[in-house]
Design a protein around this motif. Sequence first.
Motif, PDB file in Angstrom:
ATOM      1  N   ILE A  98      -9.553   6.207   0.926  1.00 27.52           N
ATOM      2  CA  ILE A  98      -9.325   5.490   2.187  1.00 27.52           C
ATOM      3  C   ILE A  98     -10.637   5.020   2.828  1.00 27.52           C
ATOM      4  O   ILE A  98     -10.741   3.858   3.208  1.00 27.52           O
ATOM      5  N   PRO A  99     -11.670   5.898   2.937  1.00 27.89           N
ATOM      6  CA  PRO A  99     -12.915   5.400   3.549  1.00 27.89           C
ATOM      7  C   PRO A  99     -13.530   4.234   2.774  1.00 27.89           C
ATOM      8  O   PRO A  99     -14.105   3.334   3.380  1.00 27.89           O
ATOM      9  N   LEU A 100     -13.371   4.224   1.451  1.00 29.90           N
ATOM     10  CA  LEU A 100     -13.960   3.145   0.657  1.00 29.90           C
ATOM     11  C   LEU A 100     -13.207   1.831   0.825  1.00 29.90           C
ATOM     12  O   LEU A 100     -13.669   0.784   0.413  1.00 29.90           O
ATOM     13  N   LEU A 101     -12.020   1.901   1.409  1.00 31.25           N
ATOM     14  CA  LEU A 101     -11.226   0.690   1.549  1.00 31.25           C
ATOM     15  C   LEU A 101     -11.450  -0.026   2.872  1.00 31.25           C
ATOM     16  O   LEU A 101     -10.725  -0.966   3.199  1.00 31.25           O
ATOM     17  N   SER A 102     -12.459   0.411   3.655  1.00 31.23           N
ATOM     18  CA  SER A 102     -12.533  -0.105   5.027  1.00 31.23           C
ATOM     19  C   SER A 102     -12.656  -1.623   5.084  1.00 31.23           C
ATOM     20  O   SER A 102     -12.088  -2.256   5.967  1.00 31.23           O
ATOM     21  N   GLU A 103     -13.376  -2.220   4.113  1.00 35.01           N
ATOM     22  CA  GLU A 103     -13.485  -3.686   4.118  1.00 35.01           C
ATOM     23  C   GLU A 103     -12.128  -4.342   3.891  1.00 35.01           C
ATOM     24  O   GLU A 103     -11.772  -5.313   4.554  1.00 35.01           O
ATOM     25  N   THR A 104     -11.380  -3.788   2.934  1.00 36.00           N
ATOM     26  CA  THR A 104     -10.051  -4.320   2.652  1.00 36.00           C
ATOM     27  C   THR A 104      -9.136  -4.143   3.860  1.00 36.00           C
ATOM     28  O   THR A 104      -8.389  -5.048   4.234  1.00 36.00           O
ATOM     29  N   TYR A 105      -9.237  -2.972   4.478  1.00 34.60           N
ATOM     30  CA  TYR A 105      -8.380  -2.711   5.643  1.00 34.60           C
ATOM     31  C   TYR A 105      -8.668  -3.672   6.785  1.00 34.60           C
ATOM     32  O   TYR A 105      -7.770  -4.062   7.521  1.00 34.60           O
ATOM     33  N   LYS A 106      -9.927  -4.035   6.918  1.00 35.88           N
ATOM     34  CA  LYS A 106     -10.281  -4.968   7.981  1.00 35.88           C
ATOM     35  C   LYS A 106      -9.490  -6.258   7.824  1.00 35.88           C
ATOM     36  O   LYS A 106      -8.849  -6.737   8.754  1.00 35.88           O
ATOM     37  N   PHE A 107      -9.525  -6.765   6.612  1.00 34.83           N
ATOM     38  CA  PHE A 107      -8.821  -8.003   6.302  1.00 34.83           C
ATOM     39  C   PHE A 107      -7.302  -7.810   6.481  1.00 34.83           C
ATOM     40  O   PHE A 107      -6.627  -8.611   7.141  1.00 34.83           O
ATOM     41  N   CYS A 108      -6.767  -6.708   5.932  1.00 34.64           N
ATOM     42  CA  CYS A 108      -5.325  -6.450   6.000  1.00 34.64           C
ATOM     43  C   CYS A 108      -4.869  -6.328   7.453  1.00 34.64           C
ATOM     44  O   CYS A 108      -3.821  -6.861   7.829  1.00 34.64           O
ATOM     45  N   LEU A 109      -5.645  -5.607   8.252  1.00 32.67           N
ATOM     46  CA  LEU A 109      -5.257  -5.400   9.650  1.00 32.67           C
ATOM     47  C   LEU A 109      -5.244  -6.723  10.412  1.00 32.67           C
ATOM     48  O   LEU A 109      -4.350  -6.969  11.226  1.00 32.67           O
ATOM     49  N   ILE A 110      -6.243  -7.554  10.122  1.00 33.50           N
ATOM     50  CA  ILE A 110      -6.275  -8.833  10.845  1.00 33.50           C
ATOM     51  C   ILE A 110      -5.052  -9.674  10.497  1.00 33.50           C
ATOM     52  O   ILE A 110      -4.398 -10.216  11.379  1.00 33.50           O
ATOM     53  N   ILE A 111      -4.705  -9.744   9.197  1.00 36.60           N
ATOM     54  CA  ILE A 111      -3.513 -10.554   8.874  1.00 36.60           C
ATOM     55  C   ILE A 111      -2.265  -9.939   9.490  1.00 36.60           C
ATOM     56  O   ILE A 111      -1.418 -10.662  10.010  1.00 36.60           O
ATOM     57  N   ALA A 112      -2.131  -8.608   9.406  1.00 36.91           N
ATOM     58  CA  ALA A 112      -0.895  -7.987   9.884  1.00 36.91           C
ATOM     59  C   ALA A 112      -0.774  -8.139  11.400  1.00 36.91           C
ATOM     60  O   ALA A 112       0.285  -8.520  11.915  1.00 36.91           O
ATOM     61  N   ILE A 113      -1.853  -7.847  12.132  1.00 36.03           N
ATOM     62  CA  ILE A 113      -1.759  -7.853  13.588  1.00 36.03           C
ATOM     63  C   ILE A 113      -1.613  -9.272  14.132  1.00 36.03           C
ATOM     64  O   ILE A 113      -0.711  -9.547  14.929  1.00 36.03           O
ATOM     65  N   THR A 114      -2.457 -10.199  13.665  1.00 37.57           N
ATOM     66  CA  THR A 114      -2.297 -11.557  14.190  1.00 37.57           C
ATOM     67  C   THR A 114      -0.959 -12.140  13.726  1.00 37.57           C
ATOM     68  O   THR A 114      -0.310 -12.861  14.481  1.00 37.57           O
ATOM     69  N   GLY A 115      -0.541 -11.794  12.507  1.00 43.06           N
ATOM     70  CA  GLY A 115       0.771 -12.246  12.034  1.00 43.06           C
ATOM     71  C   GLY A 115       1.879 -11.777  12.956  1.00 43.06           C
ATOM     72  O   GLY A 115       2.794 -12.530  13.297  1.00 43.06           O
ATOM     73  N   GLY A 116       1.800 -10.526  13.390  1.00 41.18           N
ATOM     74  CA  GLY A 116       2.824  -9.975  14.284  1.00 41.18           C
ATOM     75  C   GLY A 116       2.798 -10.628  15.653  1.00 41.18           C
ATOM     76  O   GLY A 116       3.833 -10.993  16.204  1.00 41.18           O
ATOM     77  N   LEU A 117       1.585 -10.809  16.203  1.00 45.85           N
ATOM     78  CA  LEU A 117       1.490 -11.409  17.536  1.00 45.85           C
ATOM     79  C   LEU A 117       1.993 -12.848  17.530  1.00 45.85           C
ATOM     80  O   LEU A 117       2.544 -13.325  18.521  1.00 45.85           O
ATOM     81  N   ASN A 118       1.813 -13.541  16.403  1.00 48.65           N
ATOM     82  CA  ASN A 118       2.181 -14.954  16.315  1.00 48.65           C
ATOM     83  C   ASN A 118       3.629 -15.203  15.948  1.00 48.65           C
ATOM     84  O   ASN A 118       4.038 -16.346  15.833  1.00 48.65           O
TER      85      ASN A 118
END
Lengths: 293, 277
Positions: free
Chosen positions: A207-227
């Motif tokens: 999980i700690p090694l995935l932080s870059e991937t999570y950054k990208f995933c979180l941005i798509i998921a959260i902005t996707g939800g808000l939009n």
Amino acid sequence: MTHKAKYNLALLIFTVPTLLFFTVIVIIPILQTFQKSFFDWDGLSPATFIGLDNYTRLLDDDTFWVSLKNGLIFAFVLVVYQIGIGTLLAIALSSKGLKAHKFFRTSYFVPVVLSGVVVSQLWIAIYNADGGLINSVFAMLGFNYEQAWLSGEHTSIWAIAFSAAWHNLGIQFVLIYTAIKSIPEHLYEAAKIDGAPFWKMHWKITIPLLSETYKFCLIIAITGGLNAFQNMYVMTNGGPGNISFTLTFMMYKAAFRSGEYGYGSAAAAILVIECLLFTILINRFLAREKITY
Amino acid sequence: MLKRLTSRALVYGPLSFFVLISLYPLIWLLFYSFKNNEEIFSTNVFGIPKNWRFENYNNAFGAFDLLAYFKNSLIVSIGTVVFTCILALMFSYAAARMRWRFANASRIYMTVGMFIPMQIILIPLLIMERTMHLQNSYLAVIVPYVAFQLSFATIIFYAFFRSLPYEIEESAAIDGASVYTIFFRIMVPLVKPAIASVSIFVFLFSWNEFLIALIMISDNALKTLPLGLLYFQTQFGSDWGAMGAVMVISTVPTILVYLLFSEQIEKALSVSSAVKG
């Protein structure tokens, strides 16, 4: 023509069309939306400047607060299902000696290729109050939990959000899975020698090694939800009442149904600020430095 | 041995459960496209249709002009992909490989579209297209699609152009090749994987986009597939079997394309996330 002039001409040919096009279609309209959010405007006649009136009206509008809350719920459901479950599935699937990788991966990804409208229409049938798939499953299992999912005050937005989460689970799953696959094996060796349990090892190392991937995933998921818009447009048309409104839906209704372009612009402006805020927060709280192995 | 078996079950169990969640709704859809309303919602909810009502498909084909919607979606999607790639490739090349003062600033400027929801331009865009009489044409949707996809495309292409060694251009320039030759003959072929990745994403985006198409296109002859499906729903919403048939017909081609290209699509996804991180 000198060499220098030729080079500069090529530079102009390469850059000007793109920059101009992007400015006219994206940047200027963005500024206009912010500007028009301070006006009373029906889209046809000249606009009248009314200061912050559209914004104070938003704060007094019950629908605005419902929309804001629904956007957050939508984003929350996407994050938990797509990133949470997506991570668990990706870790499980990357464990060694597992058969039928390809089958599992393909299965999770297939819904992604469906059109969003098809997904919404399918889930209307699944959520149907009289004998839809979910209510039938509950009836079969003997639970007395049948209800009108899409029109229930407390279930509507969750139900809509879940159908969207189901639709795009595959994207986040593939992103996380490929990131896990690229972690070198030797990083796990020490943990294995120490006999660390499977899930603990992944919690501490993967999980700690995935932080870059999570950054990208979180941005798509959260902005996707808000939009979110299309899902409620097809499934509930924002209703019953305003219970499944989002900010985009509010902008759509105000501008294109009631002709209140200024008010719609204010809702859109809030949406942009909200998305930027989350993007900044995610960037701040997840490690910035690139990980190299 | 027993411990090994239970740990296998702990892995395969949940994995299979989510396969069921992902796939069963689709199988259920396939089944119900052959049923009538009574079977779908009361007598035979879960299983295989007792008698296969192919007339659902007949009705669907009769009332739903699938080919026209497909054609419109294809034109819009391919148009968007082509224009996005051309504009983004030229700009990214200039930003990544040519020497000029605003290279970095303009590159950052172009990424704005990544962080801003597309809906925000909708109101001014509608006014703009209204005054230019652009509504109800393919360009009405292609123009905003291209403009917003440029951000994503330039990010990917820029990263690829940056990663190429500078010796390539230097030796080509010594041989007397012009900037255009270097760009079209040498640089563009080198970033083919990036072009594939961007194309897949942009294509999927324009194939599925809903809101802009909804606002800009009201002429039934120009509607893209998502709008066509919605139109069918309002007309035949109570005939669930025929509705199901339409959904299956419009989905099968995309599933086939995915099964054919699944490797490339997954690769494209991971390429773009790696670049953006």
